[in-house]
Design a protein around this motif. Sequence first.
Motif: not given
Length: 218
Positions: A14-15, A18-19, A21-22, A30, A33, A216
């Motif tokens: 998941m992390a 997310w990264q 996507s950023s 987004v 991290i 967030f």
Amino acid sequence: MKPRKETVITLLVMAGLWQISSLFLPEYLVPGIQALWPEFVKTLSDTSTYGHVVASMLRIVAAFTFSVVVGVSLGIWMGVSLRVERYVMPALQVLMGIPALSLILVAVIWFRGAEIRVFFVIVAIALPIMVLNTLDGIKGIPRELTEMLISFRPTLWQRVHMITLPGAMPSIIVGMKIALSFATRLAVFAELIGTTQGFGSALYSAFQTFNLTAVFVW
């Protein structure tokens, strides 16, 4: 208790997603991290953070405890009295059909104080869950056990203490987990309006200052 391997792998995936996507989306949508971590450390080092945490926890614990005590008691009463069930069940069905957002708006209209608003919203959601789970647990008790106990002519307290409450306990525990999950999320929503302490208040303050990274983090 050590976290399971599957849990660690899922969180890392998941992390990672997310990264990734950023890298393709704007930071205000987004944040990566590398932006979230410093804000997270800053939030933890701020002493006011713990005031928000304590305020929210006290509200949740108070309303949740009230919902469990009253909900289990009412569920048992409905389980041993068909007449009570017939009168109370329609009210519970109406209450459970009201959207959570509508309850928050009603709380704002009815109550001036922020504490009673949060308490009302949590109880309005958690109480019916506890009542119905308790009632379902009682109805799930094998009929043979109930008839065997009745043959000894127990008092109402003995019947509740010896078979009704123990038999319904698994369902009650499941209801507590569900109710606590809803209570935690709804407390944050209810705190968005008119509170100066709590997760919702901190979240709204960060949003008002356009500190979306802090949003967030919270």
